[in-house]
Write an enzyme that holds these catalytic residues in place. Structure first.
Site, PDB file in Angstrom:
ATOM      1  N   GLU A   9       0.796  -1.184  -0.061  1.00  0.00           N
ATOM      2  CA  GLU A   9       0.044   0.204   0.169  1.00  0.00           C
ATOM      3  C   GLU A   9       0.943   1.157  -0.149  1.00  0.00           C
ATOM      4  OE1 GLU A   9      -3.514  -0.020   2.224  1.00  0.00           O
ATOM      5  OE2 GLU A   9      -2.580   1.990   3.206  1.00  0.00           O
ATOM      6  N   ALA A 117     -24.244   6.203   3.090  1.00  0.00           N
ATOM      7  CA  ALA A 117     -23.928   6.401   4.630  1.00  0.00           C
ATOM      8  C   ALA A 117     -22.877   5.555   5.196  1.00  0.00           C
ATOM      9  CB  ALA A 117     -25.187   6.041   5.170  1.00  0.00           C
ATOM     10  N   ASP A 152     -17.794  -5.956  14.635  1.00  0.00           N
ATOM     11  CA  ASP A 152     -16.967  -5.726  13.627  1.00  0.00           C
ATOM     12  C   ASP A 152     -16.913  -7.020  12.607  1.00  0.00           C
ATOM     13  OD1 ASP A 152     -15.688  -3.200  13.713  1.00  0.00           O
ATOM     14  OD2 ASP A 152     -14.465  -4.077  15.625  1.00  0.00           O
ATOM     15  N   GLN A 170      -6.994  -3.953   9.389  1.00  0.00           N
ATOM     16  CA  GLN A 170      -6.131  -2.955   9.928  1.00  0.00           C
ATOM     17  C   GLN A 170      -4.805  -3.632  10.617  1.00  0.00           C
ATOM     18  OE1 GLN A 170      -4.608  -0.188  10.571  1.00  0.00           O
ATOM     19  NE2 GLN A 170      -6.438   0.992  10.756  1.00  0.00           N
ATOM     20  N   PHE A 210      -0.367   5.563  15.558  1.00  0.00           N
ATOM     21  CA  PHE A 210      -0.910   4.996  14.625  1.00  0.00           C
ATOM     22  C   PHE A 210      -1.824   4.017  15.462  1.00  0.00           C
ATOM     23  CE2 PHE A 210       2.168   5.018  10.949  1.00  0.00           C
ATOM     24  CZ  PHE A 210       1.793   6.370  10.508  1.00  0.00           C
TER      25      PHE A 210
END
Length: 288
Positions: A9, A117, A152, A170, A210
């Site tokens: 990334e 949304a 989640d 993540q 982070f």
């Protein structure tokens, strides 16, 4: 132990110096033959044009498969889908669909009155176009706005059901964090690939910031280890060892794909890949 598939990334540059750093990162990591690379979307949609330029330029000039991040922040549905259409016209077929962070200065995300949304709505709309392979985010530790870890998992299940084909997590500091989440997803009936997001610790101070921002648990043993390593001038060596061991543990548990958050600083990511047995492609033009 077989070498994993890898992806990287990047984030789009804001300055000339940052542009040079991005291209150094791309050219340093390209020989490792990543499955794909992705380019992020700034908080609040602040890098919309820069992301588009970076995605199309990397794809055109390197031949790499490039995924573009797309968020719901501060845009109407029509504007967001127009961005997606522009990617499709440029030959981009991979989208990382995210709700996105709140704009700078805002306490939390608020949807545009005419916008999507949440990420489920965005995934549904992209899937209806039939033009993209869609990835989504996942959270092996509770998202700051989630009620608990099970929320989640259920939210990820909704995103997969809406049309996403895979998820990228993540970052986390311990392999067991990912493995517990993967098991919970399997129990919930999620069978799409879940790729662990790996953050090579280029700077412990930066990694701590982070972690605080996304509420990632920082193991006390790791905190202590980096404190000693920084004092002794061994932070880089510890970072390489920590990241390599984390990846090896995941691979031992059947993980076949790793996604590296490079922060446009390629050398630690490259060295971790080397340690995992991922060797660079050698151009025959350079062999005499």
């Amino acid at each position: 132990m077989p070498a994993p598939r890898i992806s990287f990334e990047f984030f789009p540059p804001h300055t000339l110096d940052a542009s040079f750093r991005l291209w150094e990162t791309v050219h340093t990591l390209r020989p490792l033959r990543p499955d794909h690379v992705s380019v992020t979307y700034g908080a609040g949609g602040t890098t919309r044009e820069l992301t588009h330029e970076a995605v199309t330029t990397i794809g055109r000039n390197t031949g790499l498969r490039v995924a573009a991040h797309l968020t719901c922040v501060e845009a109407t549905k029509a504007e967001t889908l127009a961005i997606a259409d522009a990617y499709a016209e440029a030959g981009v077929r991979d989208i990382v669909a995210l709700r996105g962070d709140a704009p700078q200065g805002a306490a939390r995300f608020t949807a545009h009155p005419d916008g999507f949304a949440n990420s489920v709505e965005l995934v549904e709309a992209l899937a209806r176009t039939g033009r993209f392979s869609i990835a989504v985010g996942a959270y092996p530790e509770p998202h700051p706005e989630a009620a608990d870890a099970s929320a989640d998992v259920e939210w990820l299940k909704r995103k997969i059901g809406a049309g996403a084909s895979r998820a990228v997590t993540q970052f986390f500091f311990e392999a067991e964090t990912f493995l517990r989440f993967r098991d919970a997803c399997a129990r919930a009936g999620i069978d799409a690939p879940i790729v662990p997001g790996i953050l090579p610790i280029i700077s412990w101070a930066g990694a701590r910031r982070f972690a605080e921002r996304c509420k990632a648990h920082v193991p006390p043993r790791l905190e202590e280890a980096f404190a000693h390593a920084i004092r002794d001038g061994r932070e880089e060596l510890l970072a390489l060892t920590q990241c390599t061991v984390l990846c090896e543990r995941l691979i031992e548990e059947g993980v076949e794909d790793l996604h590296f958050y490079t922060l446009n600083r390629p050398h630690l990511t490259r060295d971790v890949c080397f340690a995992l047995g991922i060797t660079p492609e050698v151009s025959l033009q350079n062999v005499a």
